[in-house]
Structures are given as structure tokens and as C-alpha cells.
Design a protein around this motif. Structure first.
Motif, PDB file in Angstrom:
ATOM      1  N   ARG A  21      -0.081  -5.650  -5.406  1.00  0.00           N
ATOM      2  CA  ARG A  21      -0.117  -4.793  -6.608  1.00  0.00           C
ATOM      3  C   ARG A  21       0.850  -3.824  -6.579  1.00  0.00           C
ATOM      4  O   ARG A  21       0.765  -3.008  -7.577  1.00  0.00           O
ATOM      5  CB  ARG A  21      -1.503  -4.101  -6.852  1.00  0.00           C
ATOM      6  CG  ARG A  21      -2.648  -5.064  -7.059  1.00  0.00           C
ATOM      7  CD  ARG A  21      -3.865  -4.326  -7.315  1.00  0.00           C
ATOM      8  NE  ARG A  21      -4.514  -3.785  -6.286  1.00  0.00           N
ATOM      9  CZ  ARG A  21      -5.400  -4.577  -5.753  1.00  0.00           C
ATOM     10  NH1 ARG A  21      -5.634  -5.783  -5.792  1.00  0.00           N
ATOM     11  NH2 ARG A  21      -6.070  -4.166  -4.480  1.00  0.00           N
ATOM     12  N   GLY A  22       1.554  -3.370  -5.708  1.00  0.00           N
ATOM     13  CA  GLY A  22       2.457  -2.460  -5.595  1.00  0.00           C
ATOM     14  C   GLY A  22       2.207  -1.126  -5.451  1.00  0.00           C
ATOM     15  O   GLY A  22       2.688  -0.223  -5.980  1.00  0.00           O
ATOM     16  N   GLU A  23       1.028  -1.087  -4.923  1.00  0.00           N
ATOM     17  CA  GLU A  23       0.272   0.387  -4.553  1.00  0.00           C
ATOM     18  C   GLU A  23       0.943   1.154  -3.500  1.00  0.00           C
ATOM     19  O   GLU A  23       1.620   0.545  -2.564  1.00  0.00           O
ATOM     20  CB  GLU A  23      -0.966   0.263  -4.267  1.00  0.00           C
ATOM     21  CG  GLU A  23      -1.956  -0.305  -5.250  1.00  0.00           C
ATOM     22  CD  GLU A  23      -3.476  -0.554  -5.120  1.00  0.00           C
ATOM     23  OE1 GLU A  23      -3.888  -0.307  -3.921  1.00  0.00           O
ATOM     24  OE2 GLU A  23      -3.983  -1.008  -5.927  1.00  0.00           O
ATOM     25  N   THR A  24       0.904   2.373  -3.724  1.00  0.00           N
ATOM     26  CA  THR A  24       1.599   3.292  -2.398  1.00  0.00           C
ATOM     27  C   THR A  24       0.718   4.389  -2.305  1.00  0.00           C
ATOM     28  O   THR A  24       0.058   4.887  -3.224  1.00  0.00           O
ATOM     29  CB  THR A  24       3.041   3.551  -2.717  1.00  0.00           C
ATOM     30  OG1 THR A  24       2.996   4.811  -4.043  1.00  0.00           O
ATOM     31  CG2 THR A  24       4.116   2.581  -2.865  1.00  0.00           C
ATOM     32  N   TYR A  25       0.645   4.827  -0.845  1.00  0.00           N
ATOM     33  CA  TYR A  25      -0.215   6.023  -0.711  1.00  0.00           C
ATOM     34  C   TYR A  25       0.354   7.027   0.155  1.00  0.00           C
ATOM     35  O   TYR A  25       1.339   6.515   0.843  1.00  0.00           O
ATOM     36  CB  TYR A  25      -1.310   5.490   0.142  1.00  0.00           C
ATOM     37  CG  TYR A  25      -2.223   4.384  -0.641  1.00  0.00           C
ATOM     38  CD1 TYR A  25      -3.306   4.868  -1.393  1.00  0.00           C
ATOM     39  CD2 TYR A  25      -1.907   2.946  -0.488  1.00  0.00           C
ATOM     40  CE1 TYR A  25      -3.845   3.778  -2.069  1.00  0.00           C
ATOM     41  CE2 TYR A  25      -2.719   2.036  -0.986  1.00  0.00           C
ATOM     42  CZ  TYR A  25      -3.595   2.592  -1.918  1.00  0.00           C
ATOM     43  OH  TYR A  25      -4.398   1.732  -2.833  1.00  0.00           O
ATOM     44  N   SER A  26      -0.058   8.318  -0.073  1.00  0.00           N
ATOM     45  CA  SER A  26       0.657   9.418   0.638  1.00  0.00           C
ATOM     46  C   SER A  26      -0.118   9.708   1.744  1.00  0.00           C
ATOM     47  O   SER A  26       0.473  10.470   2.869  1.00  0.00           O
ATOM     48  CB  SER A  26       0.860  10.672  -0.314  1.00  0.00           C
ATOM     49  OG  SER A  26      -0.331  10.946  -1.201  1.00  0.00           O
ATOM     50  N   HIS A  38       0.196  10.337  12.022  1.00  0.00           N
ATOM     51  CA  HIS A  38       1.531   9.561  12.017  1.00  0.00           C
ATOM     52  C   HIS A  38       2.189  10.122  10.678  1.00  0.00           C
ATOM     53  O   HIS A  38       1.519   9.961   9.592  1.00  0.00           O
ATOM     54  CB  HIS A  38       1.396   7.981  12.085  1.00  0.00           C
ATOM     55  CG  HIS A  38       0.739   7.783  13.401  1.00  0.00           C
ATOM     56  ND1 HIS A  38      -0.657   7.734  13.660  1.00  0.00           N
ATOM     57  CD2 HIS A  38       1.258   7.182  14.741  1.00  0.00           C
ATOM     58  CE1 HIS A  38      -1.037   7.371  14.975  1.00  0.00           C
ATOM     59  NE2 HIS A  38       0.191   7.026  15.764  1.00  0.00           N
ATOM     60  N   THR A  39       3.323  10.080  10.872  1.00  0.00           N
ATOM     61  CA  THR A  39       4.006  10.356   9.604  1.00  0.00           C
ATOM     62  C   THR A  39       5.390   9.407   9.276  1.00  0.00           C
ATOM     63  O   THR A  39       5.789   8.680  10.514  1.00  0.00           O
ATOM     64  CB  THR A  39       4.978  11.634   9.587  1.00  0.00           C
ATOM     65  OG1 THR A  39       5.605  11.932  10.755  1.00  0.00           O
ATOM     66  CG2 THR A  39       3.767  12.892   9.406  1.00  0.00           C
ATOM     67  N   ARG A  83       7.342   7.884   1.148  1.00  0.00           N
ATOM     68  CA  ARG A  83       8.302   8.327   2.197  1.00  0.00           C
ATOM     69  C   ARG A  83       7.413   9.702   2.363  1.00  0.00           C
ATOM     70  O   ARG A  83       7.222  10.442   1.542  1.00  0.00           O
ATOM     71  CB  ARG A  83       9.472   8.641   1.568  1.00  0.00           C
ATOM     72  CG  ARG A  83      10.411   7.605   1.472  1.00  0.00           C
ATOM     73  CD  ARG A  83      11.703   7.875   1.377  1.00  0.00           C
ATOM     74  NE  ARG A  83      12.684   6.759   1.466  1.00  0.00           N
ATOM     75  CZ  ARG A  83      13.234   5.952   0.399  1.00  0.00           C
ATOM     76  NH1 ARG A  83      12.886   6.273  -0.603  1.00  0.00           N
ATOM     77  NH2 ARG A  83      13.838   5.026   0.736  1.00  0.00           N
ATOM     78  N   GLY A  84       7.656  10.099   3.807  1.00  0.00           N
ATOM     79  CA  GLY A  84       6.687  11.282   3.971  1.00  0.00           C
ATOM     80  C   GLY A  84       5.549  11.198   4.232  1.00  0.00           C
ATOM     81  O   GLY A  84       4.502  12.181   4.542  1.00  0.00           O
TER      82      GLY A  84
END
Length: 182
Positions: free
Chosen positions: A110-115, A177-178, A143-144
Motif C-alpha cells: 500500500r506504500g505506507e510509511t511510519y515514523s 532504534h532509529t 527517515r529518522g
């Protein structure tokens, strides 16, 4: 079990019946979220969600959205009940009843991203999940982005991302973790 801070502070949360789910203690949640700091606008993925306490705490503290992944139908029923009692619904709070690897594959498609990813697997499984989770989470992290793991200190969950913090609370080990900012 209760929400520690934010807009739902003090509200009680139900826990799934039986011994199959081990909710994160109030003390550990309070310490963890103090370390994480402000969560305004964060997109959160709560893996092995159980009652949803971790993701709900993130929403209470300003996260924009939380996706809860839990396989056990009894735990999902309690999670949905906790969300309904707080007036949380889609798109702010999304429940996916699925196995974690399948849910991660679907999220990638689905192209999801999470912070922020919160990962509290059953302690007996945690040590064997590091490689698989690291590989599957890589494409989903901004990123981050940060990944928080909770495991038994004697058999820790180890990811391949940079370790930025580690704390022990009795037998519970919390690792943060980062991913690289670049």
C-alpha cells in the motif's frame, strides 16, 4: 491498566482474557513515552498490539494516526472495545486483524510509511524475530523513524537499525532504534 497522559489521561483500558497477552505495565509505558517525547503528527504502527495500550497512549499524546496489528481474535475484540470507549475510529485508529508478517507485506504494497513503530511480541518469540522484522520494517520507516521493541532482558529482540537508547525495568528490556536521517 490506564492511559498515562494526554487527552485520554486516566481512562481505563481492558486487557484480553487469559495469559496469552501480556500488557505493558503502566510504569514501563510511562517511562517509555517520557523518553520518546512529543508525538505530535506521528504515524504509528503498533505490532502485536494486544489491548492497544501502546498505540492508544501514542494517540493520546498527539500521534496523528495509529495502525494496530493483532492476530488473536479475542485480543482484537478487546482492542476494538477500547478504541470505541475512547471514541477512536478510522482513519485515526485502524485495526488490522492479521499475522504481523502478512500485515507488514500488505503495508509495503500500500506504500505506507511510519515514523514510530511499537513492537511488543510475545516474549517467547522475540529473540527469533530480529532479522525478519528488520527486513520487513525497513521500507516502511520514514527517515529518522523510530522502532521501539519490548522483550525479556534475558532473550532480547535485536534489530539491525541503530540503537539509540536501551532501558531495563525488572526483566523487561526496552530498546529504541532509529533509522538514518539522510
Amino acid at each position: 491498566m490506564r492511559v498515562i497522559a494526554g487527552r485520554f489521561r486516566g481512562r481505563r483500558l481492558a486487557a484480553p482474557p487469559g495469559r496469552g497477552t501480556r500488557p505493558t505495565s503502566d510504569r514501563v509505558r510511562e517511562a517509555l513515552f517520557s523518553i520518546l517525547g512529543p508525538l505530535d503528527g506521528e504515524r504509528v504502527l503498533d505490532l502485536y498490539a494486544g489491548s492497544g495500550a501502546l498505540g492508544i497512549e501514542a494517540l493520546s499524546r498527539g500521534a496523528e494516526r495509529a495502525v494496530f496489528v493483532e492476530r488473536d481474535r479475542r485480543a482484537v475484540a478487546v482492542l476494538r472495545s477500547n478504541l470505541a470507549a475512547l471514541g477512536l475510529a478510522e482513519p485515526e485508529a485502524v485495526v488490522r486483524q492479521a499475522d504481523v508478517p502478512a500485515a507488514l507485506r500488505d503495508a509495503r504494497e500500500r506504500g505506507e510509511t511510519y515514523s514510530l513503530v511499537l513492537c511488543d511480541p510475545p516474549y517467547r518469540l522475540a529473540a527469533g524475530l530480529g532479522g525478519t522484522l528488520s527486513e520487513a520494517l525497513g521500507p516502511l520507516l520514514e527517515r529518522g523513524g523510530r522502532v521501539v521493541t519490548e522483550s525479556d532482558r534475558r532473550d532480547p529482540l535485536t534489530l539491525t537499525f541503530d540503537l539509540s537508547d536501551e532501558r531495563r525495568y525488572g526483566d523487561t528490556l526496552i530498546r529504541i532504534h532509529t533509522t538514518h536521517e539522510s
